[in-house]
Structures are given as C-alpha cells and as structure tokens.
Design an enzyme around this catalytic site. Structure first.
Site, PDB file in Angstrom:
ATOM      1  N   SER A 183       5.140  -6.928   3.473  1.00  0.00           N
ATOM      2  CA  SER A 183       5.711  -7.257   4.786  1.00  0.00           C
ATOM      3  C   SER A 183       6.561  -8.536   4.691  1.00  0.00           C
ATOM      4  CB  SER A 183       4.587  -7.461   5.796  1.00  0.00           C
ATOM      5  OG  SER A 183       3.728  -8.477   5.324  1.00  0.00           O
TER       6      SER A 183
ATOM      7  N   GLU B 174      -5.209  -3.803  -2.086  1.00  0.00           N
ATOM      8  CA  GLU B 174      -6.649  -3.511  -2.015  1.00  0.00           C
ATOM      9  C   GLU B 174      -6.924  -2.235  -1.221  1.00  0.00           C
ATOM     10  OE1 GLU B 174      -5.001  -5.935  -0.697  1.00  0.00           O
ATOM     11  OE2 GLU B 174      -5.631  -6.375   1.370  1.00  0.00           O
TER      12      GLU B 174
ATOM     13  N   GLU C 212       9.468  -3.860  13.279  1.00  0.00           N
ATOM     14  CA  GLU C 212       9.118  -2.813  12.309  1.00  0.00           C
ATOM     15  C   GLU C 212       7.837  -2.142  12.796  1.00  0.00           C
ATOM     16  OE1 GLU C 212       7.642  -3.863   8.314  1.00  0.00           O
ATOM     17  OE2 GLU C 212       8.868  -2.229   7.539  1.00  0.00           O
TER      18      GLU C 212
ATOM     19  N   LYS D 176      -1.390  -6.991  -9.450  1.00  0.00           N
ATOM     20  CA  LYS D 176      -2.399  -6.876  -8.388  1.00  0.00           C
ATOM     21  C   LYS D 176      -1.943  -5.791  -7.416  1.00  0.00           C
ATOM     22  CE  LYS D 176      -3.022  -8.357  -4.311  1.00  0.00           C
ATOM     23  NZ  LYS D 176      -3.664  -7.212  -3.642  1.00  0.00           N
TER      24      LYS D 176
ATOM     25  N   CYS E 179       9.631   1.648   3.498  1.00  0.00           N
ATOM     26  CA  CYS E 179      10.492   0.521   3.871  1.00  0.00           C
ATOM     27  C   CYS E 179      11.910   1.019   4.109  1.00  0.00           C
ATOM     28  CB  CYS E 179      10.463  -0.553   2.803  1.00  0.00           C
ATOM     29  SG  CYS E 179      11.215  -0.020   1.282  1.00  0.00           S
TER      30      CYS E 179
ATOM     31  N   PHE F 273       0.802  -1.227   0.000  1.00  0.00           N
ATOM     32  CA  PHE F 273       0.000   0.000   0.000  1.00  0.00           C
ATOM     33  C   PHE F 273       0.833   1.274   0.000  1.00  0.00           C
ATOM     34  CE2 PHE F 273       0.821  -0.057   4.591  1.00  0.00           C
ATOM     35  CZ  PHE F 273       1.001   1.298   4.833  1.00  0.00           C
TER      36      PHE F 273
END
Ligand code: NAD
Length: 490
Positions: A228, A178, A383, A175, A283, A151
């Site tokens: 992740s 979402e 994280e 993809k 990240c 995301f």
C-alpha cells in the site's frame, strides 16, 4: 498445526518468535497454516542477514554465466510444479485458478529475463578518452538485498526482484506477506533443490516487526517493497534514512477512458475483466471508468457483463471471481461503498452482503457498480481494492485527462478508442507510468520496468528488466593508463 519455518542458510529453521498469525482460506475460512508474527522475528532477520552477508563474499565472485545456471533449473522446476503452486495461490489468496496460473507464468518470465543477465550486465567502454588512456564502467553487486511483498500476487511479485538480485551477484532475504506465506514456502521447496550455495536466498516470515528489522539492519544494502502507499512511503523514508537503496511500489486508483468510437463489445469484456479480475485486488485494476460523451449503450453493456460474472471459490473452474482477502477487507470495501452512497452515488449493481452457497462464511462481495460519485469527493480518489466500478461521465478527452492528472496516484491509465490521434495524445499526456491503449490491465512484461508514478511509486528504479539490473548493481568507472614506454619488447 505446525508453525511455518524460515528458510535460512540452505535449511528450514524454526522462528525465534512463538507468537503466530493464522493463514486463512478467504473462501472457506479453513485455517491453512500458522506463521511467526511478533517482535522476536527481528532475531530471525539478524540470522538470515548474517548468513546472507557471509554468502555474499563468495557468491559475488562467481562468474555471472555460472550464477544464472540455477535460474534455468528454477524455471524448469516452476513449470513442473506450476499447477500445485497455482492451487496454493488460489487457496490462500482467493483468486481463480486461471488467474493464479497466469500470475505464475509472469513469475517464470522474470526468471527467463534474468537468465539474460550476462548480457544485461554488460557495460560501456571508451578507448582513448585522452592520449593513451581508456575508460570503462563495470557493474558490481551491492551485498544483501531484501524484498517485502504484498498479499495480492504471492507467486509473482517476489520474482520482480529475486532472480535479478542473485544473478547480479547479491544475496537475498525475502519476507512474504503474512496473509499468504504458503506460496513462497512451496517455491522455496524448489529453491532448496537448486545447486545454490547456502545463504544466497533466504526466507523470513512475519509482519511489521520483521520489516522494521530489515529496514534497520546495517548489512542490508537495498530494499524492494510492494504494497500500500501508506507503507511504501514509510518503507522508503526509513530505508533511505538508513542509507539503503529503496524501490517502493505503492497503491493505485486506475482510470479507464472510453471514447464514443471504442468497440463496445471488446471494451466491455476487457474493462470488466480489469475491474473485477482478482476481485479488484490488483494494483492495475481499473476502478474509475470514464465515458466521454453519451454513455448509454456502454453503461448497459458494462452492467450486463458485471451482473453475469460468477462469484465463488477460485478452485471451481467455472468461477470468474473469488473473495477478497479477509473479513476486514470485505467490511472495509462495503464501508467505502456506503460512504460513496452518502456522498451522493447511486448503486447500479449492488454486490454487498453476498452469500455463496457452500461458502457462506467466505469474504465475498459480488460485482458492484456506482454511478454519480462527486468528482470532488473522497471515494472517487480512494483505492477501494475490491470489485467496485465507478462510472463517470465527462464531455471531452481533455476533461478526462485533467481528471486523471489531478489524482494522487499514477500506476496506470487506459484509453479505449479507434482513433490514433486521441490514443497518441492520451499516451503522451496522461500522468501514469503504465499506459494501456485498448488494453485493460497494462502490466509490463518482464523485460520492461513496472513503471508506477506519483504516489504509486517511491524511488528511481522500478522492478523487472533493465531497471532491476541497475537497481541491484552499483557502477564503478575505471580510468586506465598503460604508458607505452612500459611495454616489454618481445
Ligand atoms: P500492505 O502495505 O498492507 O503490506 C505489504 C507488506 O508490508 C506486507 O509484507 C506486510 O507484512 C508489510 N507491512 C504491512 N504494514 C506494515 C507496516 N505498518 N510497517 C511495515 N511493514 C508493513 O499491502 P497489502 O495489503 O499486502 O497489498 C495491497 C496493496 O499493495 C494495495 O495498495 C496495492 O495497490 C498494492 N500493490 C501495488 C503494486 C505495485 O506494483 N504498485 C503491486 C501489488 C500490490
């Protein structure tokens, strides 16, 4: 509100799945869209892969010089529509408009580098490896390749892969996350205008079920994943068990070391930008800020800079930090701060329970600074993916390197110093794939690989640049003999 459509075989088609997830603006909580979400998205994957597979037969035979032509057009279209796409990124993802513009610029740079594929795909030739025999290597595309994106960079991350994959002669199924599917819908409205054969680039929406369908589909030859660590590990295991090439980039916990000879003003600005930029949801966000020696002045400067940062809705140009992606993320980050406190940390600056005027329901956390987390504790290794800085005091560069190298992740490590010898030692000895020297976000430019190490990456070849060309091609070696007795006399 209409459910988002998939882009398959050159047109927009409804999903076979009736269930949906909502796309929500993380600052205002306005519902921006509905995205197909559920087991029947596997049927969408089957359709997309089938058309991509058919398109591969002819697309792979198009000369590479011709395959890159639509990318030149795509660069132009992305530039023309940059502001509109950047606003969409901010609306669905929450980052500031400046951050969204920057992200899109990085996407465009990947298109530019992929336009060099005619040269990048060139290979090796050895004449006379034995008498009268030549040997050479050629690069050929793999087939249908798929990308699963996270995301936090909805406009950039698909471009670490997509332009290279198609320039190399593959066809592609993307993809998006979402949580932020609208940015790629906007981008695909531009892709629709390109002179590309149907089925070369496809978009399917969904969540885990869509990913599993991609991982299991026998016609998919390669998977590029970013997200992740937990899911990266799973995607790598399931994809490779199914015989696919997989590159899976995972999470991070990035250390920054500040030596006593660092420029305080410069380090303060760069380090706070790294920790709090994109609300810590990068990240490559710095998280553990390690000062070597006495840290009094540095600590004060970081505190003042963090406190002065304005938090709010990213579309407001004065805002320097937006919300985190969901209410769930906000609760998770606040819980991790609480846990840090229970482990013994002091909260120097507390951004929990932030309320922003006009956006009272937004997922806001203001800049937070923790000090005194135990080195052996859990939070110092977790994280957080939110705007939280952990200050750590160590005595020597060697102690800092030992701490860094004992961690699970290896996405980035940075050093601030004016000493060349320490910089050289650090870049040589820090176990991370992206190193910054007086840089806070060591993001590789498009011509370099995005080099995560350890649990920040599963695979061999990274995204971007030459690594992407290698990932999206298989090598074929030809050994060739043409006896001179066969040559006709002319
Ligand atoms: P995520 O792992 O939750 O989701 C990533 C993608 O995987 C999404 O498309 C999602 O639909 C799908 N997914 C989620 N759960 C799944 C499951 N159980 N099975 C199969 N698919 C699943 O990650 P996120 O929250 O979207 O992104 C944030 C994470 O991504 C952070 O950890 C961040 O560090 C990491 N990240 C890494 C890099 C890098 O280059 N290393 C870059 C950006 C983000």
């Amino acid at each position: 509100m209409e459910t988002l459509k998939n882009y398959i075989d050159g047109g927009w088609v409804s999903s076979k799945e009736n269930n949906t997830a909502t796309v929500v603006n993380p600052a205002s909580q306005e519902v921006l869209g509905k995205v197909p979400y559920g087991t029947n998205t596997a049927a969408d994957v089957a359709t997309a892969v089938s058309v991509a597979s058919k398109a591969f037969a002819s697309w792979s035979q198009v000369p590479v010089m011709k395959r890159v032509q639509p990318l030149y057009k795509l660069k132009q279209l992305l530039e023309e529509h940059a502001e509109e796409i950047a606003r969409t990124i901010t609306m669905e993802c929450g980052k500031t408009l400046a951050e969204s513009r920057g992200e899109l610029q990085r996407a465009i740079e990947n298109v530019e580098v992929a336009c060099g594929s005619p040269s990048l795909m060139q290979s090796e030739f050895s004449e006379n490896i034995a008498t009268g025999i030549d040997e050479f290597m050629i690069r050929q595309p793999l087939g249908v390749c798929a990308c699963v994106a996270p995301f936090n960079f909805p406009g950039m991350i698909p471009f670490w892969f997509l332009p290279y994959a198609i320039a190399c002669g593959n066809t592609f199924v993307l993809k998006p996350s979402e949580k932020v599917p609208l940015t790629m819908v906007k981008v695909f409205q531009l892709i629709e205008k390109l002179d590309l054969p149907q089925g070369v680039i496809n978009l399917v929406h969904g969540g885990k079920e869509t990913v599993d369908a991609l991982l299991d589909h026998p016609e998919i030859k390669a998977i590029s994943f970013v997200g992740s660590t937990q899911v990266a590990r799973y995607v790598y295991a399931r994809g490779t068990a199914n015989g696919k090439r997989v590159q899976a980039q995972g999470g991070a916990k990035n250390p920054v070391v500040i030596l006593p000879d660092a420029d305080i003003e410069m380090s303060t600005q760069i380090v706070t930008d790294s920790v709090f930029g994109c609300a810590g949801q990068r990240c490559l966000a710095a998280s553990n800020i390690i000062t070597v020696g006495d840290n009094g002045r540095m600590k004060e400067a970081l505190y003042e800079a963090a406190k002065a940062r304005t938090t709010g809705y990213g579309l407001d140009e004065k805002v320097e930090m937006g919300p985190v992606i969901t209410g769930e993320s906000r609760s998770r980050v606040e819980h991790l701060i609480d846990k840090g406190v229970s482990e013994g940390a002091r909260v120097l600056l507390d951004g929990r329970k932030a309320k922003i005027e006009g956006y009272e329901k937004g997922n806001f956390i203001k800049p937070t600074i923790l000090e005194g987390l135990p080195l052996g504790g859990e939070i110092i290794r977790t994280e957080i993916f939110g705007p939280v800085m952990s200050l750590i005091e160590l005595k020597t560069v060697d102690e800092a390197l030992d701490f860094i190298n004992s961690g699970n992740y290896g996405n980035m490590a940075c050093l601030f110093t004016s000493s060349g010898a320490n910089a050289r030692k650090f870049r040589n000895q820090a176990n991370a794939g992206n190193i910054g020297i007086n840089i806070g976000v060591a993001a590789p430019m498009a011509q370099f690989p995005f080099s995560g190490w350890k649990e920040s990456f599963f695979g061999d070849l990274h995204g971007q640049g030459r690594h992407a060309i290698e990932f999206f091609t298989q090598t074929k070696v030809v050994v060739e003999r043409w006896p001179k007795e066969w040559s006709r006399k002319f």
